[in-house]
Scaffold this active site. Structure first.
Site, mmCIF file in Angstrom:
data_model
loop_
_atom_site.group_PDB
_atom_site.id
_atom_site.type_symbol
_atom_site.label_atom_id
_atom_site.label_comp_id
_atom_site.label_asym_id
_atom_site.label_seq_id
_atom_site.Cartn_x
_atom_site.Cartn_y
_atom_site.Cartn_z
ATOM 1 N N CYS A 1 0.827 -1.209 0.000
ATOM 2 C CA CYS A 1 0.000 0.000 0.000
ATOM 3 C C CYS A 1 0.864 1.263 0.000
ATOM 4 O O CYS A 1 1.505 1.553 -0.986
ATOM 5 C CB CYS A 1 -1.001 -0.047 1.154
ATOM 6 S SG CYS A 1 -2.399 1.077 0.933
ATOM 7 N N HIS B 1 -3.886 -5.212 -0.093
ATOM 8 C CA HIS B 1 -3.571 -5.729 1.242
ATOM 9 C C HIS B 1 -3.669 -7.254 1.273
ATOM 10 O O HIS B 1 -4.731 -7.815 1.556
ATOM 11 C CB HIS B 1 -4.525 -5.131 2.277
ATOM 12 C CG HIS B 1 -4.200 -3.721 2.647
ATOM 13 N ND1 HIS B 1 -3.391 -3.399 3.706
ATOM 14 C CD2 HIS B 1 -4.555 -2.545 2.069
ATOM 15 C CE1 HIS B 1 -3.262 -2.078 3.788
ATOM 16 N NE2 HIS B 1 -3.960 -1.533 2.800
ATOM 17 N N GLU C 1 -2.612 -9.265 3.463
ATOM 18 C CA GLU C 1 -2.851 -9.776 4.823
ATOM 19 C C GLU C 1 -4.328 -9.793 5.190
ATOM 20 O O GLU C 1 -4.731 -10.470 6.142
ATOM 21 C CB GLU C 1 -2.080 -8.926 5.838
ATOM 22 C CG GLU C 1 -2.753 -7.652 6.288
ATOM 23 C CD GLU C 1 -2.824 -6.567 5.211
ATOM 24 O OE1 GLU C 1 -3.643 -5.634 5.357
ATOM 25 O OE2 GLU C 1 -2.053 -6.653 4.232
#
Length: 391
Positions: free
Chosen positions: A283, A367, A369
């Protein structure tokens, strides 16, 4: 509603929340959570779940979120589904009134959690109209207020919105970053088990992570992939980073204008790249890497925020379902010759990933994760850890 003429609308009976635009447009609703007022950039998020993770994501600093999914808060709140110590989004706007929680993991209702974190919520809002407005006009500045007695100074709220400078040129990483070293411990979450412990073994490759506003789950995924993680503040110097003898570097997500954060971050990242140790960014970290190698970033018209964004991996055509939260993007034009584009958005063809061809450094805009796929993108953490082991 949000499409109304800029003239003031009459306050309805029972209205305890209000949204005021810089041009005077006014939207009424029912306030919940903390009483008070706040001013920031309005954005929309299309995720159906994960409102606690969204509200606590540091990348949402100075922003107010319109949730397009109408039923927000119905699974309550708990201590596990947060991405940072504090809530960073200023508030949220939702369609339906928040009902009593219905979930076995709930520890308190959403309005109570919002009040405890000092965040303002307004329900009864036409979130579809607000989303259309953002798509048509771009993200506006708004002031929101919640008062249980329905007492509001609309002129003062409008002035707040008019005077707020906007996110362009604003460095927020310093505001949300931890201010001291942290040796990270803990892995991924499992039902009935909670978050795994561990990740401290010296046999693991050591990554020094720079916290520009990091989500906790990023560090958990690094541990899950086999790394040992030390987290440093956004303003850490190259000498401080190297003092921990890293095998690799990680650049986290975060809020604000990447060009502003780059004023102090880019020189450090360039020194990291000179070591030719593996580097991975997510990001804002993706944008920082692009700036460090000579690329440019620009503010997007409406940004990408949601948990259903398809991203194409150019190496093999594989499509990953990703979670995104960014209002700035890396410009494809002007990237130097040693940079290869690796991922693109299938929504608007914007850049979503790069890698350097002359050293082990790569980054993605989304993202991994957040696991909306759910495991579509975990390979990125595995790739990074494997590079550190091979170095």
């Amino acid at each position: 509603m949000a499409d109304a003429h800029p003239a003031r609308t009459q306050q309805p009976a029972g209205a305890t929340g209000v949204i005021v635009f810089a041009d005077g447009r006014t939207v009424w609703g029912r306030g919940f959570g903390s009483e008070g007022q706040a001013v920031g950039e309005l954005c929309f998020n299309t995720a159906m779940t994960g409102y606690q993770e969204v509200m606590t994501d540091p990348s949402y600093a100075r922003q107010i979120i319109t949730f397009t999914f109408p039923h927000i808060g119905n699974v309550g709140a708990n201590e596990e589904d947060v991405e940072a110590t504090d809530a960073h989004a200023l508030g949220c706007l939702v369609r339906e009134a928040v009902t009593s929680p219905s979930n076995f993991r709930s520890q308190q209702d959403f309005p109570t959690w919002m009040a405890a974190t000092g965040r303002i919520g307004i329900s009864g809002v036409d979130t579809r109209a607000l989303t259309r407005l953002i798509r048509r006009e771009g993200p506006p500045t708004i002031a929101i207020a919640h008062n249980a007695k329905g007492n509001f100074d609309l002129e003062a709220l409008q002035q707040l919105a008019q005077e707020w400078p906007g996110l362009e040129g604003m460095d927020l990483a310093k505001e949300v970053s931890r201010d001291q070293l942290e040796a990270w411990s803990g892995g991924k979450w499992e039902l009935g088990e909670g978050y795994a412990m561990g990740g401290e073994g010296n046999d693991r490759p050591h990554v020094v992570a720079i916290d520009y506003g990091a989500k906790r789950n990023i560090f958990r995924n690094l541990v899950e992939a086999g790394a040992r993680v030390t987290v440093l503040p956004a303003t850490a110097s190259f000498e401080e980073v190297m003092g921990h003898e890293p095998d690799g570097f990680f650049l986290s997500n975060g809020p604000g204008d990447p060009a502003a954060t780059g004023e102090y971050a880019v020189p450090v990242i360039r020194q990291m790249l000179e070591t030719k140790k593996p580097l991975f960014g997510i990001c804002l970290g993706h944008q920082m890497l692009a700036l460090a190698v000579g690329g440019k970033t620009s503010k997007m018209f409406q940004g990408h925020r949601g948990a259903n964004h398809p991203v194409k991996r150019l190496s093999d055509g594989q499509v990953e379902i990703t979670s995104m939260n960014h209002g700035f993007a890396v410009e494809r034009e002007g990237l130097p010759g040693n940079v290869r584009e690796t991922h693109v958005s299938l929504f608007d063809d914007s850049n979503c990933g790069i890698e350097l061809i002359d050293r082990p450094a790569f980054s993605v805009q989304y993202h991994p994760e957040a696991s909306p796929g759910p495991q579509d993108s975990f390979y990125l953490f595995q790739r990074f850890v494997a590079q550190m082991k091979e170095a």
